[in-house]
Design an enzyme around this catalytic site. Structure first.
Site, PDB file in Angstrom:
ATOM      1  N   TYR A   7       0.835  -1.198   0.000  1.00 44.46           N
ATOM      2  CA  TYR A   7       0.000   0.000   0.000  1.00 44.46           C
ATOM      3  C   TYR A   7       0.875   1.255   0.000  1.00 44.46           C
ATOM      4  O   TYR A   7       1.699   1.446   0.892  1.00 44.46           O
ATOM      5  CB  TYR A   7      -0.924  -0.003   1.221  1.00 44.46           C
ATOM      6  CG  TYR A   7      -2.200  -0.763   1.004  1.00 44.46           C
ATOM      7  CD1 TYR A   7      -2.249  -1.872   0.170  1.00 44.46           C
ATOM      8  CD2 TYR A   7      -3.385  -0.369   1.628  1.00 44.46           C
ATOM      9  CE1 TYR A   7      -3.430  -2.560  -0.033  1.00 44.46           C
ATOM     10  CE2 TYR A   7      -4.569  -1.062   1.437  1.00 44.46           C
ATOM     11  CZ  TYR A   7      -4.582  -2.159   0.605  1.00 44.46           C
ATOM     12  OH  TYR A   7      -5.754  -2.829   0.401  1.00 44.46           O
ATOM     13  N   LYS A 193     -18.555  -6.580   4.063  1.00 45.58           N
ATOM     14  CA  LYS A 193     -18.206  -7.126   2.741  1.00 45.58           C
ATOM     15  C   LYS A 193     -17.129  -8.179   2.884  1.00 45.58           C
ATOM     16  O   LYS A 193     -16.164  -7.999   3.630  1.00 45.58           O
ATOM     17  CB  LYS A 193     -17.730  -6.014   1.809  1.00 45.58           C
ATOM     18  CG  LYS A 193     -17.516  -6.473   0.367  1.00 45.58           C
ATOM     19  CD  LYS A 193     -17.292  -5.294  -0.567  1.00 45.58           C
ATOM     20  CE  LYS A 193     -15.899  -4.706  -0.434  1.00 45.58           C
ATOM     21  NZ  LYS A 193     -15.697  -3.572  -1.338  1.00 45.58           N
ATOM     22  N   LYS A 195     -14.424 -10.760   0.720  1.00 43.15           N
ATOM     23  CA  LYS A 195     -13.754 -11.107  -0.523  1.00 43.15           C
ATOM     24  C   LYS A 195     -14.081 -12.547  -0.884  1.00 43.15           C
ATOM     25  O   LYS A 195     -14.146 -13.421  -0.007  1.00 43.15           O
ATOM     26  CB  LYS A 195     -12.236 -10.948  -0.379  1.00 43.15           C
ATOM     27  CG  LYS A 195     -11.783  -9.553   0.029  1.00 43.15           C
ATOM     28  CD  LYS A 195     -12.007  -8.542  -1.080  1.00 43.15           C
ATOM     29  CE  LYS A 195     -11.444  -7.175  -0.694  1.00 43.15           C
ATOM     30  NZ  LYS A 195     -11.557  -6.186  -1.780  1.00 43.15           N
ATOM     31  N   ASP A 223     -17.056  -9.392  -2.914  1.00 42.60           N
ATOM     32  CA  ASP A 223     -16.164  -8.705  -3.858  1.00 42.60           C
ATOM     33  C   ASP A 223     -15.218  -9.725  -4.463  1.00 42.60           C
ATOM     34  O   ASP A 223     -14.420 -10.354  -3.760  1.00 42.60           O
ATOM     35  CB  ASP A 223     -15.381  -7.626  -3.107  1.00 42.60           C
ATOM     36  CG  ASP A 223     -14.476  -6.799  -4.008  1.00 42.60           C
ATOM     37  OD1 ASP A 223     -14.429  -7.071  -5.223  1.00 42.60           O
ATOM     38  OD2 ASP A 223     -13.810  -5.879  -3.489  1.00 42.60           O
ATOM     39  N   ASN A 225     -13.058  -8.932  -7.022  1.00 41.76           N
ATOM     40  CA  ASN A 225     -11.848  -8.271  -7.530  1.00 41.76           C
ATOM     41  C   ASN A 225     -11.437  -8.783  -8.913  1.00 41.76           C
ATOM     42  O   ASN A 225     -10.276  -9.125  -9.146  1.00 41.76           O
ATOM     43  CB  ASN A 225     -10.693  -8.404  -6.550  1.00 41.76           C
ATOM     44  CG  ASN A 225     -10.837  -7.483  -5.354  1.00 41.76           C
ATOM     45  OD1 ASN A 225     -10.941  -7.945  -4.217  1.00 41.76           O
ATOM     46  ND2 ASN A 225     -10.862  -6.175  -5.580  1.00 41.76           N
ATOM     47  N   GLU A 249     -19.342  -7.435  -6.285  1.00 38.92           N
ATOM     48  CA  GLU A 249     -18.496  -6.352  -6.761  1.00 38.92           C
ATOM     49  C   GLU A 249     -17.407  -6.878  -7.693  1.00 38.92           C
ATOM     50  O   GLU A 249     -16.790  -7.906  -7.430  1.00 38.92           O
ATOM     51  CB  GLU A 249     -17.867  -5.673  -5.544  1.00 38.92           C
ATOM     52  CG  GLU A 249     -17.020  -4.468  -5.853  1.00 38.92           C
ATOM     53  CD  GLU A 249     -16.592  -3.762  -4.562  1.00 38.92           C
ATOM     54  OE1 GLU A 249     -15.513  -3.151  -4.559  1.00 38.92           O
ATOM     55  OE2 GLU A 249     -17.339  -3.856  -3.560  1.00 38.92           O
ATOM     56  N   GLU A 276     -14.520   0.899  -9.331  1.00 42.58           N
ATOM     57  CA  GLU A 276     -13.260   1.370  -8.739  1.00 42.58           C
ATOM     58  C   GLU A 276     -12.101   1.322  -9.731  1.00 42.58           C
ATOM     59  O   GLU A 276     -11.120   2.039  -9.567  1.00 42.58           O
ATOM     60  CB  GLU A 276     -12.910   0.564  -7.485  1.00 42.58           C
ATOM     61  CG  GLU A 276     -12.473  -0.862  -7.745  1.00 42.58           C
ATOM     62  CD  GLU A 276     -12.134  -1.607  -6.461  1.00 42.58           C
ATOM     63  OE1 GLU A 276     -10.944  -1.685  -6.127  1.00 42.58           O
ATOM     64  OE2 GLU A 276     -13.063  -2.106  -5.805  1.00 42.58           O
ATOM     65  N   ASP A 299     -14.187   6.220  -7.372  1.00 39.20           N
ATOM     66  CA  ASP A 299     -12.933   6.181  -6.634  1.00 39.20           C
ATOM     67  C   ASP A 299     -12.309   7.568  -6.740  1.00 39.20           C
ATOM     68  O   ASP A 299     -12.324   8.179  -7.814  1.00 39.20           O
ATOM     69  CB  ASP A 299     -12.007   5.115  -7.228  1.00 39.20           C
ATOM     70  CG  ASP A 299     -10.714   4.962  -6.454  1.00 39.20           C
ATOM     71  OD1 ASP A 299     -10.589   3.983  -5.707  1.00 39.20           O
ATOM     72  OD2 ASP A 299      -9.818   5.818  -6.595  1.00 39.20           O
ATOM     73  N   HIS A 326     -15.892   3.411  -3.542  1.00 39.52           N
ATOM     74  CA  HIS A 326     -14.795   2.536  -3.129  1.00 39.52           C
ATOM     75  C   HIS A 326     -13.848   3.331  -2.243  1.00 39.52           C
ATOM     76  O   HIS A 326     -13.547   4.492  -2.510  1.00 39.52           O
ATOM     77  CB  HIS A 326     -14.043   2.037  -4.367  1.00 39.52           C
ATOM     78  CG  HIS A 326     -12.731   1.391  -4.074  1.00 39.52           C
ATOM     79  ND1 HIS A 326     -11.510   1.997  -4.363  1.00 39.52           N
ATOM     80  CD2 HIS A 326     -12.424   0.206  -3.510  1.00 39.52           C
ATOM     81  CE1 HIS A 326     -10.524   1.196  -3.992  1.00 39.52           C
ATOM     82  NE2 HIS A 326     -11.049   0.110  -3.469  1.00 39.52           N
TER      83      HIS A 326
END
Length: 401
Positions: A7, A193, A195, A223, A225, A249, A276, A299, A326
């Site tokens: 990140y 939420k 994943k 989600d 992804n 998502e 997003e 986003d 998002h």
């Protein structure tokens, strides 16, 4: 799809010689090595700012946006999507931060107090007019104008609904998943939420545990992804449908307009949420026209800044689709709350069916960290766009080549 995130962000400061000590701050969130590319793209925009009269830019933010996006040589790298477009977003957002600080207002309030005419002047309607015209946008904004003051007061008093992704990361043990789900409910969140997309049997088990932990009154979104092909997404969601899924998502490639539409038809009434990773307003227009999404996710750092996100909010309002931004990442919660709150006060006029994502990490590095409690975002009152990081954090964590 993102197994090793680091990140991070390419971070921008805009200084002036005005002597007021105010700076504009913006960034592009990434998950690692892309920062080098993103930083180079931001530097390529230097000639558009250095040496310019700041008053002229701040007085015409719509014209400034078009100047950057319409730069024909840099536009060739998109056009109007991807790394260059995101870099423009960092610059545009930094200038909005400076404008809001000079006005002494948080960004959401600065935008929400503009006239409908001033707001539409920020938007580039080229490529949108078959779905949203300037006149359409003015009608939407004028219809919301009478209740602005009352909604602003409600927002300041009661906040904006949030949901949390904290319980749902893949790799958590079943015990940790259940504990975090229960903690989320205790903290006031009405939606969580999870994943999904690793293994369908694991997902069925995890969803059953989550539903048992939170009960029937809490919404559970999932989600993927971008994990699946179209047919796989439909089949996988068929296995999860029994758990009353709030939305799925990013079930497939974010660029696949028709694929999302096919999934939406194949899994109805489960809503499809995406956005997003949508590169710009034209992609959102197509998604809305094709019925590819029922929940639109903006986003703060993916498209070309505040102006383009306003265009997307207006598109969503025209099609009657709720916007659920998002967030997470580095500073995305701090930034995107301003857009959602502006939407509530001045565009859609509603928070029904709308929530902002919340992930509880990295907020300690920001000058104005998000304030979330009892399941709501409390409206920020500090001037600016929320993107400014503490000088101490910038110094400690800056990566030098």
């Amino acid at each position: 799809m993102n197994p090793d995130p680091d990140y991070s962000a390419a971070y921008l400061r805009v200084e002036t010689d005005a002597g007021d000590g105010l700076e504009g701050h913006g960034f592009v969130f990434t998950i690692g090595r892309g920062n080098d590319v993103q930083a180079a793209a931001i530097r390529a925009l230097t000639p558009h700012l250095v040496g310019r009269d700041v008053e002229g830019i701040l007085d015409d933010m719509g014209g400034f946006w078009r100047e950057l996006v319409w730069d024909s040589q840099l536009r060739w790298l998109g056009p109007e999507k991807g790394v260059m477009h995101m870099a423009i977003g960092a610059v545009v957002n930094a200038m909005w931060d400076l404008k809001a600080k000079r006005a002494g207002l948080p960004l959401w309030q600065l935008l929400a107090r503009m006239t409908p005419e001033e707001i539409v002047d920020l938007v580039d309607f080229r490529y949108l007019s078959d779905a949203l015209t300037r006149e359409d946008a003015l009608r939407i904004l004028r219809a919301a104008e009478p209740g602005r003051g009352e909604r602003e007061a409600r927002l300041l008093a009661g906040g904006y609904p949030a949901y949390t992704t904290t319980p749902g990361w893949l790799g958590y043990s079943d015990e940790k998943l259940v504990r975090l789900c229960r903690e989320a409910v205790a903290d006031g969140f009405g939606m969580i939420k999870l994943k999904v997309g690793g293994n369908v049997e694991d997902d069925v088990r995890r969803m059953r545990l989550a539903r048992e932990a939170v009960g029937s009154g809490i919404r559970i979104a999932v989600d993927a992804n971008q994990r699946w092909d179209v047919d796989e997404a439909i089949a996988w969601m068929g296995r999860l449908a029994e758990f009353d899924v709030a939305w799925i998502e990013e079930p497939t490639s974010p660029d696949d307009v028709l694929g999302h539409a096919a999934i939406a038809r194949g899994i109805a009434p489960i809503p499809v949420a995406t956005g997003e990773h949508s590169g710009g307003r034209v992609m959102f227009k197509q998604m809305l026209q094709a019925g590819s999404l029922s929940v639109l996710q903006i986003d703060a750092a993916r498209v070309a800044g505040v102006n383009e996100n306003i265009a997307i909010l207006l598109l969503a309002a025209k099609f009657g689709v709720p916007v659920c931004p998002h967030a997470g990442g580095v500073g995305l919660c701090e930034a995107v709350q301003h857009l959602a709150m502006f939407d509530f006060v001045a565009v859609s006029g509603s928070a029904e069916g709308r929530v902002i994502e919340y992930v509880d990490h990295l907020h300690e590095h920001f000058v104005t960290p998000t304030s979330v409690s009892d399941g709501v975002y409390h409206a920020p009152t500090t001037p600016g766009n929320g993107m400014e990081m503490l000088a101490s954090s910038r110094k400690e964590y800056t990566f030098h080549d």
